[in-house]
Design a protein around this motif. Structure first.
Motif, short mmCIF file in Angstrom:
data_model
loop_
_atom_site.label_atom_id
_atom_site.label_comp_id
_atom_site.label_asym_id
_atom_site.label_seq_id
_atom_site.Cartn_x
_atom_site.Cartn_y
_atom_site.Cartn_z
N PRO A 406 0.87 -1.18 0.00
CA PRO A 406 0.00 0.00 0.00
C PRO A 406 0.91 1.24 0.00
N ALA A 407 0.67 2.17 -0.93
CA ALA A 407 1.62 3.27 -1.14
C ALA A 407 1.90 4.03 0.17
N ALA A 408 0.88 4.16 1.00
CA ALA A 408 1.07 4.92 2.25
C ALA A 408 2.03 4.22 3.20
N LEU A 409 2.23 2.92 3.04
CA LEU A 409 3.12 2.19 3.94
C LEU A 409 4.52 1.99 3.37
N ALA A 410 4.69 2.24 2.07
CA ALA A 410 5.97 1.95 1.42
C ALA A 410 7.12 2.68 2.10
N PRO A 411 8.28 2.01 2.28
CA PRO A 411 9.40 2.65 2.97
C PRO A 411 9.95 3.84 2.20
N VAL A 412 10.01 3.72 0.87
CA VAL A 412 10.49 4.82 0.04
C VAL A 412 9.33 5.20 -0.86
N LYS A 413 9.02 6.48 -0.95
CA LYS A 413 7.86 6.89 -1.74
C LYS A 413 8.21 7.14 -3.20
N CYS A 414 9.41 7.69 -3.44
CA CYS A 414 9.78 7.93 -4.82
C CYS A 414 11.30 7.90 -4.97
N ALA A 415 11.73 7.53 -6.18
CA ALA A 415 13.16 7.52 -6.48
C ALA A 415 13.39 8.40 -7.69
N VAL A 416 14.39 9.28 -7.58
CA VAL A 416 14.68 10.20 -8.68
C VAL A 416 15.95 9.73 -9.37
#
Ligand code: ATP
Length: 514
Positions: A406-416
């Motif tokens: 679930p996106a709200a639980l993901a350890p990293v939200k985004c990678a650039v």
């Protein structure tokens, strides 16, 4: 085809390989049933805790939190009944020298009979197609009836034995059902004995008279003994709740399923204090509210079920578990218990302090009744991990391992990611990271091919990858790649914050609850 067992093994090794969960003291060959959370694990765990904490304390104006100490006065555990009755029935197999919980052996046996019944039903459904009536089949098919009768008979004996604490009968059921040790394959069982699960240690030096203290086996008692403090200082009016997250310790007899059963674990517990007589109504409300909390995560509604208790704990007048379908079957993740006024009355008795509530509406004093919701952080973590893991076949024969967290639980939200390590792209990518990092856990990654970088993020469940290319320098747009669909969209850098926030904020999960 991979069996569920293989899948579970893969999940366990994935958890290690990607920095979620490590065996404790690994370089010393490990400590059994104790685990450490790695760089990604701790973030996922914190997010689970945040989701629970906010659902309790932000969404309910009558629920407040506390953080009580792990060490408590030893008389608390006398009063709560843990010193005398926090036991599990254990049994050993003389050939394999392996130890088991007698109740779990019987429960597993019952589950196997249930599986046989389900198989018969599934076969018949295939045979009869659309005209299949499951209820009629279950109540008329000879084989199903035979299995059901057998199951019910064992179940009744089992429930009685547990309620009467009849250890000989538990052993007899194991013998009568011809349950064998999975390791040795024999029925050479010892007697069943009770085993207390609390860890003891000493406080103070022996010279001035050390005191035996316990590592708490649940966080709940820390709430009960602070009931008066919170009620008075917070001017709380019944009904109200106290929530707490913290470590608990149990010397579990059998601890073989990774972080499902640990000796040191974490609980999220909430005690809800209500008027006597209204407890069953509140029990049902909390039962529903807690299932809603689980389902809002979108892990699959069909993976949950309630399991009502056969043996009510000495203090309870209703109890149910929320079970989740793990690769090793439906298992308890959370317990919801109607604990009557047992704990507060016991503490009143043992401490000599008056623990009562004056109800201004009724104009009388009483000892509040309690509904408890109790969930293991680690079991919740395992639930999320198991249901998110997928080995996905891609067009062109490739596979990828992806965690659909679930996106709200993901350890990293985004990678650039700069497409190449030159032409000013890394600088531009850093600039974007420096904007996003205040609100989201953001990775910067420039090593290896872009495909490999995407795979690395998929494997830890990062919902978004942002790729900076030459066009970015011209028109300030990037490609935004979505983890699950792998779809890539060209978006303006100025819109990134909003687009990411819409999907990853815990806020959006909480809104589903109210
Ligand atoms: P079980 O029957 O599996 O031993 P329990 O009924 O003793 O569990 P409770 O005392 O109701 O469990 O504890 C509440 C919650 O704490 C459980 O639903 C579970 O999520 C978690 N929990 C309990 N024991 C452990 C453990 N040894 N390791 C991890 N989590 C645990």
């Amino acid at each position: 085809m991979a069996t569920q067992d293989d899948v579970f093994k893969k999940i366990v090794s994935h958890a290690k390989e990607y920095g979620f969960v490590f065996q404790s003291s690994e370089i010393y060959d490990g400590l059994s049933a104790v685990y450490d959370y790695g760089q990604n694990g701790v973030e996922l765990k914190n997010n689970i805790k945040r989701y629970w904490w906010d659902a309790m304390t932000l969404l309910h104006e009558n629920i407040v939190g506390i953080d009580s100490a792990i060490f408590m006065h030893p008389t608390i555990w006398k009063a709560s009944g843990h010193v005398d009755a926090f036991n599990d029935p254990l049994i050993d197999n003389r050939d394999s020298k392996k130890r088991y919980r007698a109740d779990v052996l019987i429960e597993d046996h019952l589950a196997k009979i249930d599986e046989k019944i389900d198989k018969e039903v599934a076969k018949a459904r295939k045979r009869f197609g659309d005209s299949f009536d499951e209820a009629v089949f279950r109540s008329t098919n000879a084989r199903v009836l035979e299995y059901t009768a057998k199951r019910d008979a064992i179940h009744e004996r089992f429930a009685n034995a547990l309620n009467e604490n009849n250890l000989e009968e538990l052993r007899q059921i194991i013998l009568d059902c011809e349950i064998v040790c999975p390791i040795s394959g024999t029925r050479n069982w010892t007697d069943v004995r009770q085993f207390n699960l609390m860890f003891k240690t000493e406080m103070g030096s022996t010279a001035d008279g050390a005191m035996t203290v316990y590592l708490r086996p649940e966080t709940a008692q820390g709430i009960f003994v602070n009931y008066l403090n919170v009620q008075k200082t917070g001017r709380m009016r019944i009904p109200f709740g106290i929530a707490q997250i913290g470590k608990a310790f149990r010397n579990e007899i059998v601890a073989r399923q990774f972080i499902f059963r640990m000796r040191e674990f974490e609980q999220m517990e909430m005690q809800f204090f209500v008027r006597p007589g209204s407890e069953l109504e509140w029990f049902n409300k909390w039962k529903e509210a807690r299932l809603r909390w689980h389902k809002a995560l979108g892990l699959g509604d069909e993976k949950y079920r309630y399991h009502d208790h056969d043996k009510l704990a000495h203090y309870a007048n209703a109890a149910t578990d929320i079970e989740f379908e793990m690769p090793f079957g439906f298992k308890e993740v959370e317990g919801i218990h109607s604990r009557t006024n047992f704990d507060l009355s016991q503490h009143e008795k043992f401490s000599g302090k008056k623990i009562q509530y004056f109800d201004p509406e009724l104009g009388e004093s009483y000892t509040p009744y309690v509904i408890e919701t109790s969930i293991g952080v680690d079991r919740m973590f395992l639930t999320v991990l198991c249901s998110s893991y997928e080995e996905q076949k891609l067009d062109g024969g490739d596979t990828r391992v992806v965690l659909h967290l679930p996106a709200a639980l993901a350890p990293v939200k985004c990678a650039v990611m700069p497409l190449v390590r030159k032409d000013g792209l890394p600088e531009k990518a850093r600039e974007i990271v420096n904007e996003l990092k205040f609100d989201f856990s953001t990775h910067y990654d420039e090593k290896d091919s872009i495909g490999k970088r995407y795979r690395r993020q998929d494997a830890i469940g990062t919902p978004f990858c942002i790729t900076v290319d030459h066009q970015t320098l011209e028109d300030n747009t990037v490609t935004l790649r979505h983890r699950d669909s792998m779809e890539q969209k060209r978006v303006s850098v100025d819109d990134l914050h909003r687009l990411i926030h819409d999907e990853v904020s815990i806020n959006s999960l909480l809104r589903k609850l109210s």
